[in-house]
Design an enzyme around this catalytic site. Structure first.
Site, PDB file in Angstrom:
ATOM      1  N   GLY A 192       1.400   5.316  -4.008  1.00 46.97           N
ATOM      2  CA  GLY A 192       1.163   6.542  -4.784  1.00 46.97           C
ATOM      3  C   GLY A 192       0.218   6.260  -5.941  1.00 46.97           C
ATOM      4  N   LYS A 193      -0.768   5.401  -5.679  1.00 50.03           N
ATOM      5  CA  LYS A 193      -1.718   5.036  -6.727  1.00 50.03           C
ATOM      6  C   LYS A 193      -2.551   6.240  -7.161  1.00 50.03           C
ATOM      7  CE  LYS A 193      -3.294   1.673  -4.062  1.00 50.03           C
ATOM      8  NZ  LYS A 193      -2.248   1.543  -3.049  1.00 50.03           N
ATOM      9  N   THR A 228      -5.425  -6.846   4.875  1.00 52.68           N
ATOM     10  CA  THR A 228      -6.739  -6.242   5.055  1.00 52.68           C
ATOM     11  C   THR A 228      -7.789  -7.307   4.718  1.00 52.68           C
ATOM     12  OG1 THR A 228      -8.055  -4.262   4.628  1.00 52.68           O
ATOM     13  CG2 THR A 228      -6.917  -5.232   2.717  1.00 52.68           C
ATOM     14  N   VAL A 274       8.598  11.439 -10.477  1.00 52.45           N
ATOM     15  CA  VAL A 274       9.871  12.061 -10.084  1.00 52.45           C
ATOM     16  C   VAL A 274       9.668  13.206  -9.088  1.00 52.45           C
ATOM     17  CG1 VAL A 274      11.193  11.367 -12.117  1.00 52.45           C
ATOM     18  CG2 VAL A 274       9.820  13.465 -12.206  1.00 52.45           C
ATOM     19  N   GLY A 291      -6.523   6.053   1.739  1.00 52.54           N
ATOM     20  CA  GLY A 291      -6.475   7.509   1.854  1.00 52.54           C
ATOM     21  C   GLY A 291      -5.668   8.119   0.735  1.00 52.54           C
ATOM     22  N   HIS A 292      -6.137   9.256   0.246  1.00 51.36           N
ATOM     23  CA  HIS A 292      -5.348  10.013  -0.723  1.00 51.36           C
ATOM     24  C   HIS A 292      -5.616  11.484  -0.468  1.00 51.36           C
ATOM     25  CE1 HIS A 292      -9.027  10.541  -3.202  1.00 51.36           C
ATOM     26  NE2 HIS A 292      -9.304   9.331  -2.759  1.00 51.36           N
ATOM     27  N   THR A 293      -4.669  12.298  -0.865  1.00 52.98           N
ATOM     28  CA  THR A 293      -4.789  13.718  -0.571  1.00 52.98           C
ATOM     29  C   THR A 293      -5.109  14.476  -1.844  1.00 52.98           C
ATOM     30  OG1 THR A 293      -3.135  13.370   1.114  1.00 52.98           O
ATOM     31  CG2 THR A 293      -3.554  15.650   0.497  1.00 52.98           C
ATOM     32  N   GLY A 308       0.818  -1.209   0.000  1.00 55.95           N
ATOM     33  CA  GLY A 308       0.000   0.000   0.000  1.00 55.95           C
ATOM     34  C   GLY A 308       0.854   1.262   0.000  1.00 55.95           C
ATOM     35  N   ASP A 309       0.178   2.387  -0.170  1.00 51.26           N
ATOM     36  CA  ASP A 309       0.841   3.694  -0.159  1.00 51.26           C
ATOM     37  C   ASP A 309       1.893   3.813  -1.254  1.00 51.26           C
ATOM     38  OD1 ASP A 309      -0.642   4.259   2.222  1.00 51.26           O
ATOM     39  OD2 ASP A 309       0.805   3.010   3.291  1.00 51.26           O
ATOM     40  N   GLN A 331      -5.386  -0.249  -1.113  1.00 50.11           N
ATOM     41  CA  GLN A 331      -4.393  -1.128  -0.469  1.00 50.11           C
ATOM     42  C   GLN A 331      -3.529  -1.790  -1.576  1.00 50.11           C
ATOM     43  OE1 GLN A 331      -7.896  -1.766   0.887  1.00 50.11           O
ATOM     44  NE2 GLN A 331      -7.399   0.106   1.928  1.00 50.11           N
ATOM     45  N   ARG A 362       5.569   4.989   8.624  1.00 50.44           N
ATOM     46  CA  ARG A 362       5.647   3.752   7.841  1.00 50.44           C
ATOM     47  C   ARG A 362       7.033   3.135   7.977  1.00 50.44           C
ATOM     48  NH1 ARG A 362       3.134   6.991   2.860  1.00 50.44           N
ATOM     49  NH2 ARG A 362       0.964   7.023   3.568  1.00 50.44           N
TER      50      ARG A 362
HETATM   51  P1  IMP Z   1      -7.386  -2.749   8.032  1.00 50.85           P
HETATM   52  O1  IMP Z   1      -7.534  -2.643   6.556  1.00 50.85           O
HETATM   53  O2  IMP Z   1      -7.702  -1.468   8.749  1.00 50.85           O
HETATM   54  O3  IMP Z   1      -8.103  -3.925   8.620  1.00 50.85           O
HETATM   55  O4  IMP Z   1      -5.824  -3.000   8.353  1.00 50.85           O
HETATM   56  C1  IMP Z   1      -5.156  -4.224   8.020  1.00 50.85           C
HETATM   57  C2  IMP Z   1      -3.732  -3.955   7.555  1.00 50.85           C
HETATM   58  O5  IMP Z   1      -3.743  -3.289   6.305  1.00 50.85           O
HETATM   59  C3  IMP Z   1      -2.922  -3.055   8.500  1.00 50.85           C
HETATM   60  O6  IMP Z   1      -1.571  -3.474   8.479  1.00 50.85           O
HETATM   61  C4  IMP Z   1      -3.052  -1.679   7.860  1.00 50.85           C
HETATM   62  O7  IMP Z   1      -1.970  -0.833   8.205  1.00 50.85           O
HETATM   63  C5  IMP Z   1      -3.029  -2.058   6.394  1.00 50.85           C
HETATM   64  N1  IMP Z   1      -3.712  -1.077   5.539  1.00 50.85           N
HETATM   65  C6  IMP Z   1      -5.039  -0.930   5.362  1.00 50.85           C
HETATM   66  N2  IMP Z   1      -5.296   0.035   4.469  1.00 50.85           N
HETATM   67  C7  IMP Z   1      -4.109   0.487   4.051  1.00 50.85           C
HETATM   68  C8  IMP Z   1      -3.732   1.473   3.097  1.00 50.85           C
HETATM   69  O8  IMP Z   1      -4.550   2.103   2.418  1.00 50.85           O
HETATM   70  N3  IMP Z   1      -2.387   1.660   2.939  1.00 50.85           N
HETATM   71  C9  IMP Z   1      -1.462   0.943   3.635  1.00 50.85           C
HETATM   72  N4  IMP Z   1      -1.776   0.013   4.526  1.00 50.85           N
HETATM   73  C10 IMP Z   1      -3.090  -0.222   4.732  1.00 50.85           C
END
Ligand code: IMP
Length: 388
Positions: free
Chosen positions: A19-20, A204, A378, A44-46, A16-17, A189, A269
């Site tokens: 930069g999608k 997740t 970049v 989450g995205h900004t 995850g994260d 994710q 992170r």
């Molecule tokens: P949950 O989705 O809240 O149940 O979390 C389960 C796992 O997925 C945890 O390790 C969270 O940190 C990770 N996680 C859930 N959503 C994201 C995301 O959008 N980005 C990064 N990690 C995520």
């Protein structure tokens, strides 16, 4: 147009994260409908509006395009209060935005789900947003869908606001397909957090890869260009295995330079080198056609860069990501080391603009994974993207 394929899916290849959001933002221009298929406000995205940054968690990343439609698919779990907040923020801050459609079959996250997740999700490091408990209730057939939102006493006001957006999105998308509309599936994710294919149980509760695109929307497209988003290094929030993690000052400096703090929870992170064992696995699971490599600029100025190509377990080289996490405890990463670059790359707009060592890093990823890198991020801005 970078490809002739009708429809595109964007998946995260790591934890995850990656930069999608930025890649979705770019690809959205060539598509009509952008669809979230799974997850909820754990993502989450900004969005930057007039220089102000606003976090969004449920509404798809392409919401700022007034001529697009953003769909929240049936595979999602929706916290109605959060969605109302996001919609009202959107109404008040943005003059024109995409049309929003919500699936009547998406499941509702209740305050009990949230409470339960906060109390019981700690050992997994969940985001505490009620995701797991809501999906559990869906699977044991005890959940409530958006079409029945008004039956909740706690969500009477939210139901009044949201119901006009709620419809059968499977049918809506089917009709759109008949009209020749181009669809963009927005994965949330990432592969290594997938409930079936990720590092279970540190995952997740949904299918975060291509599988989730179809179950999470109620449509199937036969022609799909799959873009796997890869951060130039690896990060992970929450607990669970991470073979290439850097627990030293180098990891700290990647965190600071890449601003690696969760959009949803603000948690720092964990950071480490790029892992192509993970990328090849993600390629296989999702039939990835091309990679979008993000945050390459964050590596600028390091003394060297490393790419993990295999794991060493009791003297044997492993090239495949194992299902058994106990095995991962005993592995060490096998690295290829490359020279880094010192030049600022944030203004590079073609592959040829990149310093030779940055080009070599990209080519090495292509060589180790067999996947073409079609996009290179970049810098944080919308325009800081190389399209090959
Ligand atoms: P949950 O989705 O809240 O149940 O979390 C389960 C796992 O997925 C945890 O390790 C969270 O940190 C990770 N996680 C859930 N959503 C994201 C995301 O959008 N980005 C990064 N990690 C995520």
């Amino acid at each position: 147009m970078y490809t002739n394929t009708m429809h595109t899916g964007v998946v995260g290849t790591q934890w995850g994260d990656e930069g999608k959001g930025k890649i979705i933002d770019f690809l959205a221009r060539e598509h009509d409908i952008i669809i979230r298929c799974q997850g909820g406000n754990n993502a989450g995205h900004t969005i930057v509006v007039d220089g102000q940054r606003f976090p969004f968690h449920l509404i798809p990343s392409a919401v700022l395009y007034p001529d697009k439609v953003c769909v929240l698919g049936n595979g999602m779990v929706i916290n109605p209060r959060v969605l109302v907040e996001e919609l009202s923020r959107l109404e008040s801050k943005v003059e024109q935005h995409a049309k929003i459609v919500i699936s009547s079959r998406a499941h509702v996250i209740t305050s009990q789900h949230v409470q339960e997740d906060v109390e019981n999700g700690k050992h997994l490091g969940t985001t505490g947003r009620g995701i797991g408990p809501a999906y559990r209730d869906k699977i044991i057939r005890a959940g409530t869908r958006m079409l029945d939102l008004q039956t909740f006493e706690e969500y009477k006001e939210e139901a009044r606001i949201l119901m006009p957006f709620v419809q059968d999105t499977s049918l809506f998308l089917y009709d759109a397909l008949q009209q020749g509309k181009r669809l963009l599936f927005e994965g949330a994710q990432a592969t290594m957090l997938d409930i079936d294919h990720g590092t279970y149980p540190f995952v997740t509760s949904s299918n975060t890869g291509v599988g989730g695109f179809f179950t999470g929307t109620g449509i199937f497209v036969k022609q799909l260009d799959v873009v796997g988003v890869v951060k130039a290094y690896t990060t992970r929030v929450g607990t669970g295995p991470f073979v290439t993690e850097l627990l030293d000052s180098l990891g700290d400096s990647l965190r600071e330079k890449g601003y690696e703090y969760g959009t949803t929870t603000g948690r720092p992170r964990r950071c480490g080198w790029l892992d192509t064992v993970v990328l090849r696995y993600a390629k296989r699971i999702n039939a990835i056609d091309r990679f979008a490599l993000t945050k390459l600029d964050v590596l600028t100025g390091l003394s060297e860069v490393k790419i993990c190509d295999a794991y060493l377990f009791e003297g044997t080289e492993m090239k495949e990501f194992p299902a058994d996490l106990k095995l991962l405890d005993g592995v060490t990463p096998v690295y290829t080391t490359l020279p880094c670059w010192t030049e600022d790359i944030s203004r590079c707009r073609t592959f040829g603009d990149l310093p030779t060592n940055a080009q070599k890093y990209v080519c090495k990823i292509e060589q180790l994974t067999g996947v073409q890198v079609s996009f290179i991020g970049v810098g944080p801005g919308r325009e800081a993207l190389i399209v090959r």
